[in-house]
Design a protein around this motif. Structure first.
Motif, PDB file in Angstrom:
ATOM      1  N   LEU A 154      45.036  52.199  44.646  1.00 11.69           N
ATOM      2  CA  LEU A 154      44.702  52.288  42.700  1.00 11.69           C
ATOM      3  C   LEU A 154      45.251  51.012  41.836  1.00 11.69           C
ATOM      4  CD1 LEU A 154      44.343  55.823  42.446  1.00 11.69           C
ATOM      5  CD2 LEU A 154      42.982  54.273  43.030  1.00 11.69           C
ATOM      6  N   ASP A 155      46.906  50.858  42.627  1.00 10.21           N
ATOM      7  CA  ASP A 155      47.535  49.468  41.780  1.00 10.21           C
ATOM      8  C   ASP A 155      46.666  48.213  42.302  1.00 10.21           C
ATOM      9  OD1 ASP A 155      49.028  50.934  40.447  1.00 10.21           O
ATOM     10  OD2 ASP A 155      50.709  51.130  42.169  1.00 10.21           O
ATOM     11  N   MET A 156      46.311  48.147  44.029  1.00  8.51           N
ATOM     12  CA  MET A 156      45.752  46.813  44.332  1.00  8.51           C
ATOM     13  C   MET A 156      44.454  46.681  43.435  1.00  8.51           C
ATOM     14  SD  MET A 156      47.163  47.392  48.243  1.00  8.51           S
ATOM     15  CE  MET A 156      45.891  46.101  48.745  1.00  8.51           C
ATOM     16  N   GLN A 157      43.358  47.710  43.427  1.00 13.16           N
ATOM     17  CA  GLN A 157      42.191  48.080  42.590  1.00 13.16           C
ATOM     18  C   GLN A 157      42.003  46.991  41.185  1.00 13.16           C
ATOM     19  OE1 GLN A 157      40.666  51.554  42.409  1.00 13.16           O
ATOM     20  NE2 GLN A 157      38.087  50.721  42.929  1.00 13.16           N
ATOM     21  N   GLN A 158      43.130  48.089  41.080  1.00 16.39           N
ATOM     22  CA  GLN A 158      43.176  47.803  39.463  1.00 16.39           C
ATOM     23  C   GLN A 158      43.885  45.832  39.512  1.00 16.39           C
ATOM     24  OE1 GLN A 158      46.530  50.011  37.484  1.00 16.39           O
ATOM     25  NE2 GLN A 158      45.203  51.900  38.015  1.00 16.39           N
ATOM     26  N   GLN A 159      44.673  45.573  40.127  1.00 19.25           N
ATOM     27  CA  GLN A 159      44.887  44.086  40.125  1.00 19.25           C
ATOM     28  C   GLN A 159      43.677  43.305  40.483  1.00 19.25           C
ATOM     29  OE1 GLN A 159      48.299  43.472  42.781  1.00 19.25           O
ATOM     30  NE2 GLN A 159      49.790  44.808  42.125  1.00 19.25           N
ATOM     31  N   LEU A 160      42.746  43.310  41.911  1.00 17.21           N
ATOM     32  CA  LEU A 160      41.898  43.176  41.499  1.00 17.21           C
ATOM     33  C   LEU A 160      40.761  42.965  40.723  1.00 17.21           C
ATOM     34  CD1 LEU A 160      40.145  41.176  44.126  1.00 17.21           C
ATOM     35  CD2 LEU A 160      38.813  43.551  44.326  1.00 17.21           C
TER      36      LEU A 160
ATOM     37  N   ARG B  84      38.340  39.341  36.297  1.00 20.68           N
ATOM     38  CA  ARG B  84      38.058  39.708  34.541  1.00 20.68           C
ATOM     39  C   ARG B  84      38.205  38.235  33.852  1.00 20.68           C
ATOM     40  NH1 ARG B  84      38.941  45.537  33.696  1.00 20.68           N
ATOM     41  NH2 ARG B  84      41.199  44.864  33.599  1.00 20.68           N
ATOM     42  N   SER B  85      40.045  37.696  34.589  1.00 22.79           N
ATOM     43  CA  SER B  85      40.145  36.735  33.995  1.00 22.79           C
ATOM     44  C   SER B  85      39.626  35.702  34.935  1.00 22.79           C
ATOM     45  CB  SER B  85      41.407  36.624  34.803  1.00 22.79           C
ATOM     46  OG  SER B  85      42.356  35.394  35.020  1.00 22.79           O
TER      47      SER B  85
ATOM     48  N   PHE C  91      33.330  31.582  32.402  1.00 19.54           N
ATOM     49  CA  PHE C  91      31.923  30.991  32.748  1.00 19.54           C
ATOM     50  C   PHE C  91      31.825  31.462  31.601  1.00 19.54           C
ATOM     51  CE2 PHE C  91      33.908  31.744  37.126  1.00 19.54           C
ATOM     52  CZ  PHE C  91      33.100  30.878  38.135  1.00 19.54           C
ATOM     53  N   PRO C  92      30.843  30.084  31.671  1.00 19.16           N
ATOM     54  CA  PRO C  92      29.837  29.795  30.405  1.00 19.16           C
ATOM     55  C   PRO C  92      28.085  31.379  30.214  1.00 19.16           C
ATOM     56  CG  PRO C  92      29.167  28.173  31.455  1.00 19.16           C
ATOM     57  CD  PRO C  92      30.721  28.770  32.188  1.00 19.16           C
ATOM     58  N   PHE C  93      28.663  31.424  31.203  1.00 16.51           N
ATOM     59  CA  PHE C  93      27.409  32.521  31.457  1.00 16.51           C
ATOM     60  C   PHE C  93      28.264  34.510  31.036  1.00 16.51           C
ATOM     61  CE2 PHE C  93      28.487  33.950  35.382  1.00 16.51           C
ATOM     62  CZ  PHE C  93      28.597  32.284  36.176  1.00 16.51           C
ATOM     63  N   GLY C  94      29.383  34.522  31.156  1.00 15.46           N
ATOM     64  CA  GLY C  94      30.251  35.838  31.041  1.00 15.46           C
ATOM     65  C   GLY C  94      29.574  36.680  30.284  1.00 15.46           C
ATOM     66  N   ASN C  95      29.341  35.767  28.960  1.00 17.38           N
ATOM     67  CA  ASN C  95      28.249  36.815  27.911  1.00 17.38           C
ATOM     68  C   ASN C  95      26.868  36.839  27.502  1.00 17.38           C
ATOM     69  OD1 ASN C  95      31.165  38.157  27.022  1.00 17.38           O
ATOM     70  ND2 ASN C  95      31.454  36.580  25.450  1.00 17.38           N
ATOM     71  N   PHE C  96      27.062  35.802  29.070  1.00 18.18           N
ATOM     72  CA  PHE C  96      24.754  35.672  28.600  1.00 18.18           C
ATOM     73  C   PHE C  96      24.192  36.935  27.775  1.00 18.18           C
ATOM     74  CE2 PHE C  96      21.340  33.397  29.721  1.00 18.18           C
ATOM     75  CZ  PHE C  96      20.380  34.081  30.416  1.00 18.18           C
ATOM     76  N   GLY C  97      24.379  38.167  28.705  1.00 18.47           N
ATOM     77  CA  GLY C  97      23.318  39.235  28.963  1.00 18.47           C
ATOM     78  C   GLY C  97      23.678  39.436  27.228  1.00 18.47           C
TER      79      GLY C  97
END
Length: 204
Positions: free
Chosen positions: A155-161, A166-167, A172-178
């Motif tokens: 779970l810790d690894m999954q959270q790190q991923l 997200r980072s 990316f400029p299309f991050g809030n495209f929707g």
């Protein structure tokens, strides 16, 4: 003071030369060094390439072919599928931490057996087997703790991923495209409320 690394050279004829004893050794001798927790390094005598992992894998292959394998075909297939996968690095770390946890369980069992079987219970395989059977509830508790720690590690690894994703993708400029598309979408025309208030015409 750091422990000196024992150097073993591998020659083109596949023979292994132990520089500490100035003698040729076999793969079985290298296995014994592992069991004795001797820190060593195997290099190619000509190119000085590090061959330690390759030699250790050969030892594992021999042990797996000896009749009492630890890895099932399904498990090996799953491991192979992780090569080239985005999770490959994290999978290696996950397995390593699980092995460290399992070693800790073994250490605790040995500590509990010392008063009865001496400092090295492994010298008496039958006595050690009897002890393990008697300690069933204790082993079950340790294994439950082990599985819980394993799950927490995953779970810790999954959270790190997820944080890394997200980072990375957040920049990316299309991050809030929707969201932008929704903001730029023309408003739908308001319903004509008068049409609901007008009386309906009766048909003949």
């Amino acid at each position: 003071m750091t422990e000196e690394i024992r150097l073993i050279k591998k020659y083109p004829n596949r023979r292994l030369y132990d520089t500490a004893t100035s003698s040729y050794i076999t793969l079985a001798d290298v296995k014994q060094l592992v069991l004795d927790q001797v820190v060593f390094k195997v290099i190619d005598a000509k190119s000085e390439e590090d061959l330690t992992r390759s030699i250790l894998l050969q030892i594992i292959l021999e042990e797996e072919s000896a009749g009492a394998p630890m890895f099932s075909s399904d498990m090996l297939s799953q491991i192979i599928r992780f090569y080239g996968n985005a999770m490959q690095g994290m999978m290696g770390s996950y397995l390593e931490k699980n092995i460290q946890t399992f070693i800790e369980i073994q250490r605790r069992l040995q500590e509990q057996s010392m008063p009865k079987f001496g400092d090295n219970p492994m010298l008496n395989a039958e006595a050690w087997s009897q002890f393990v059977k008697m300690q069933g509830p204790t082993i079950q508790g340790l294994m439950s703790s082990y599985l819980e720690q394993s799950a927490n590690t995953f779970l810790d690894m999954q959270q790190q991923l997820q944080k890394q994703a997200r980072s990375i993708f957040g920049n990316f400029p299309f991050g809030n495209f929707g969201a932008q598309a929704a903001d730029n979408k023309p408003d739908a025309p308001a319903p004509d409320t008068d049409s609901f208030n007008q009386p309906q015409k009766k048909t003949g």
